[in-house]
Scaffold this motif. Structure first.
Motif, PDB file in Angstrom:
ATOM      1  N   UNK A  84       0.795  -1.213   0.000  1.00 62.73           N
ATOM      2  CA  UNK A  84       0.000   0.000   0.000  1.00 62.73           C
ATOM      3  C   UNK A  84       0.830   1.267   0.000  1.00 62.73           C
ATOM      4  N   UNK A  85       2.152   1.129   0.018  1.00 61.73           N
ATOM      5  CA  UNK A  85       3.004   2.315   0.074  1.00 61.73           C
ATOM      6  C   UNK A  85       2.928   3.135  -1.201  1.00 61.73           C
ATOM      7  N   UNK A  86       2.511   2.486  -2.306  1.00 54.33           N
ATOM      8  CA  UNK A  86       2.457   3.201  -3.577  1.00 54.33           C
ATOM      9  C   UNK A  86       1.150   3.912  -3.824  1.00 54.33           C
ATOM     10  N   UNK A  87       0.331   4.062  -2.811  1.00 52.40           N
ATOM     11  CA  UNK A  87      -0.955   4.712  -2.984  1.00 52.40           C
ATOM     12  C   UNK A  87      -2.072   3.685  -2.953  1.00 52.40           C
ATOM     13  N   UNK A  88      -3.130   3.985  -2.215  1.00 54.06           N
ATOM     14  CA  UNK A  88      -4.234   3.049  -2.056  1.00 54.06           C
ATOM     15  C   UNK A  88      -4.934   2.817  -3.386  1.00 54.06           C
ATOM     16  N   UNK A  89      -5.241   1.562  -3.686  1.00 54.15           N
ATOM     17  CA  UNK A  89      -5.975   1.192  -4.891  1.00 54.15           C
ATOM     18  C   UNK A  89      -7.204   0.402  -4.466  1.00 54.15           C
ATOM     19  N   UNK A  90      -8.337   0.737  -5.017  1.00 53.38           N
ATOM     20  CA  UNK A  90      -9.591   0.068  -4.672  1.00 53.38           C
ATOM     21  C   UNK A  90      -9.497  -1.423  -4.999  1.00 53.38           C
ATOM     22  N   UNK A  91     -10.013  -2.234  -4.127  1.00 57.98           N
ATOM     23  CA  UNK A  91      -9.963  -3.685  -4.323  1.00 57.98           C
ATOM     24  C   UNK A  91     -10.988  -4.140  -5.363  1.00 57.98           C
ATOM     25  N   UNK A  92     -10.894  -5.414  -5.722  1.00 61.23           N
ATOM     26  CA  UNK A  92     -11.719  -6.047  -6.750  1.00 61.23           C
ATOM     27  C   UNK A  92     -11.390  -5.451  -8.126  1.00 61.23           C
ATOM     28  N   UNK A  93     -10.463  -6.118  -8.804  1.00 55.26           N
ATOM     29  CA  UNK A  93      -9.878  -5.594 -10.041  1.00 55.26           C
ATOM     30  C   UNK A  93     -10.255  -6.472 -11.225  1.00 55.26           C
ATOM     31  N   UNK A  94     -10.564  -5.826 -12.360  1.00 46.47           N
ATOM     32  CA  UNK A  94     -11.148  -6.559 -13.482  1.00 46.47           C
ATOM     33  C   UNK A  94     -10.530  -6.258 -14.839  1.00 46.47           C
ATOM     34  N   UNK A  95      -9.707  -5.258 -14.967  1.00 48.58           N
ATOM     35  CA  UNK A  95      -9.172  -4.904 -16.284  1.00 48.58           C
ATOM     36  C   UNK A  95      -7.785  -4.306 -16.128  1.00 48.58           C
ATOM     37  N   UNK A  96      -6.893  -4.630 -17.061  1.00 48.17           N
ATOM     38  CA  UNK A  96      -5.541  -4.069 -17.050  1.00 48.17           C
ATOM     39  C   UNK A  96      -5.086  -3.895 -18.487  1.00 48.17           C
ATOM     40  N   UNK A  97      -4.709  -2.668 -18.829  1.00 51.08           N
ATOM     41  CA  UNK A  97      -4.124  -2.396 -20.146  1.00 51.08           C
ATOM     42  C   UNK A  97      -2.696  -1.895 -19.941  1.00 51.08           C
ATOM     43  N   UNK A  98      -1.747  -2.550 -20.628  1.00 47.99           N
ATOM     44  CA  UNK A  98      -0.336  -2.171 -20.566  1.00 47.99           C
ATOM     45  C   UNK A  98       0.043  -1.526 -21.886  1.00 47.99           C
TER      46      UNK A  98
END
Length: 394
Positions: free
Chosen positions: A338-352
Motif C-alpha cells: 500500500x506504500x504506492x498509494x491506495x488502490x480500490x480492491x476487486x480488479x477486473x481490467x488491465x491495459x499495458x
C-alpha cells in the motif's frame, strides 16, 4: 461618511437584485459541471488504448456507465455511449485503423448484480457514431479479439445468460468486420465461452476456455463437466481439448493469457475443487501446477484477468483482491504494498502500453488508476461518474 457608504452599498445591491426577474439570461452561458467522484467511481470492466499515440487515447468500458474516452492519457474522460446499453463486457481497437472500435455489451463478471447487454457495436469515427452489429440475444460477452494481420477477422467469446439456459452461448467469428457472424464453437445451453486467446505470431492458433455455470436466486454454480480448455490450429475450424496437466473435472472458469513476445509461454488460473495456477511453456499442450498466493487464485468467476507484459514474458500481473505481480514468469507472485498509494480492491481490467510497458491502466470496482512505474505506485483517475447504487431507501 466613508463608513456609512461601506455598510449600505451591499444592501442597495441586494435590493436591486431582488427586483430583477430570475430567468435564463441572468445565468448567461453558465453550465453545470461534474464535481465528483472525489475518491471512488464504479466498476470498470474493460480498458483498451491506442498503440500509435503512446496510449494517450483510451477507451473504458464500465459495468453500469457505458463507454468513456480519454484523449489525454486519463486526465479527463468523455462519455461516448450514452444512447446505448450501459453494461459493457469487452472492448477492442483496430490498431491498424484506431478510429475503428468494437464494444461488446453485457458485463461478464458474473456476480448477482450484473446487467445484461444487447449485442455488439462498432464505430469507425472514434466513438462519435455507433452501428449495431448483432449478437443481440447473447446477454453477456466477455472478450473481443481481432486478428492482428487482418482486423476484419473477429472472435467474440460469449458466456451467455447468467440465470437461464441459452442457445446463444459459444464462440463467434466474423470475417467481414462484424457484418455477419458464425458460431464456430458450441457445447450446449449451459456452457458458454469465457475467454479467447490468439497467437500474435500465428493467428490460426486460438485458445478458448469453455465455462458451465448458472446463477439462481440463492446460489451460484460455477463449474461442470462441460467446462474445458480447447486449442485450434486452423482458425477455429476444428478444436481439441487440452487436459495434460490440468486438474480433474469438474472445473469452472479459466482465466488465461500468453506472452505476446513469446506465445508459447502461457499461464492459466483454473477454478476447480482446488483452484490453482498452471504454467505452460509449449504453447498450451502441457501444463504444470504451481503454488500460488490466495490473492492469485481468488474468486476466478469474478477476477478473470491475468496479463503478461508485452515485452517481457517473465513479468506477469494478476489483478484480483489486490494487485499482484511476478518477475519469474508466474512461478511466484508478490502482492503490491500500500506504500504506492491506495488502490480500490476487486480488479477486473488491465491495459499495458506496448510502447512503454511501465505505463498501465487498472480497472477496479472503484474506478480507474494509472501507474507509470510497472505498478509500484498508482494515481486515481478522477472524473468518472459511474458509481453503482444497489439499494435505495425512502
Amino acid at each position: 461618511m466613508r463608513k456609512f457608504i461601506t455598510i449600505t452599498l451591499p444592501f442597495i445591491a441586494l435590493a436591486s437584485q431582488a427586483q430583477s426577474p430570475v430567468n435564463s439570461a441572468m445565468f448567461g452561458t453558465m453550465e453545470a459541471r461534474a464535481m465528483g467522484p472525489g475518491t471512488m467511481s464504479g466498476r470498470v470492466s474493460a480498458i483498451e488504448g491506442v498503440n500509435e499515440d503512446n496510449g494517450k487515447t483510451l477507451y473504458l468500458g464500465t459495468a453500469g456507465g457505458g463507454v468513456w474516452k480519454s484523449t489525454n492519457a486519463g486526465a479527463s474522460y468523455k462519455p461516448m455511449f450514452d444512447k446505448y446499453c450501459q453494461s459493457i463486457g469487452a472492448l477492442a481497437i483496430n490498431q491498424k485503423s484506431p478510429s475503428t472500435v468494437y464494444v461488446a455489451t453485457g458485463e461478464s463478471n458474473m456476480r448477482n448484480s450484473v446487467s445484461i447487454g444487447n449485442g455488439i457495436y462498432k464505430t469507425t469515427d472514434g466513438g462519435d457514431n455507433w452501428k449495431k452489429l448483432g449478437l443481440d440475444s447473447t446477454e453477456h460477452i466477455s472478450k473481443i479479439v481481432l486478428n492482428p494481420e487482418n482486423p476484419d477477422i473477429i472472435y467474440v467469446s460469449v458466456p451467455g445468460a447468467l440465470w437461464s439456459n441459452s442457445k446463444h452461448r459459444g464462440l463467434y467469428k466474423s470475417t467481414n468486420g462484424g457484418e455477419t457472424w458464425d458460431k464456430i464453437f458450441y457445447i450446449n445451453e449451459q456452457t458458454g465461452c469465457a475467454d479467447i486467446l490468439i497467437d500474435p505470431t500465428n493467428p490460426n492458433i486460438l485458445f478458448a476456455s469453455m465455462w458451465e455455470f448458472r446463477r439462481q436466486p440463492y446460489s451460484f454454480n460455477s463449474g461442470g463437466k462441460n467446462s474445458g480448455l480447447y486449442k485450434s490450429i486452423d482458425a477455429g475450424k476444428t478444436w481439441k481439448e487440452i487436459t495434460n496437466g490440468l486438474p480433474p473435472k469438474p472445473f469452472g472458469r479459466i482465466a488465461m493469457t500468453l506472452a505476446p513476445s513469446d506465445p508459447k509461454q502461457m499461464i492459466a488460473i483454473v477454478e476447480s475443487k482446488n483452484t490453482g495456477l498452471y504454467i505452460s511453456s509449449d504453447g498450451g499442450e502441457t501444463w504444470k501446477n504451481q503454488s500460488a498466493t490466495m490473492n492469485t487464485v481468488a474468486r476466478p468467476f469474478y477476477f478473470s484477468t491475468i496479463v503478461i507484459d508485452p515485452k517481457d514474458p517473465k513479468r506477469v500481473y494478476r489483478p484480483a483482491f489486490q494487485f499482484a505481480y511476478s518477475s519469474d514468469g508466474g512461478y511466484s507472485f508478490t502482492e503490491a504494498s500500500g506504500d504506492g498509494g491506495w488502490v480500490h480492491s476487486d480488479m477486473h481490467a488491465l491495459w499495458i502500453n506496448p510502447s512503454n510497458t511501465n505505463i498501465m491502466y487498472l480497472g477496479t470496482d472503484g474506478g480507474t488508476y494509472m501507474s507509470v512505474d510497472k505498478g509500484a505506485t498508482w494515481q486515481f483517475n478522477h472524473g468518472l461518474p459511474v458509481g453503482q447504487f444497489y439499494h435505495v431507501g425512502i
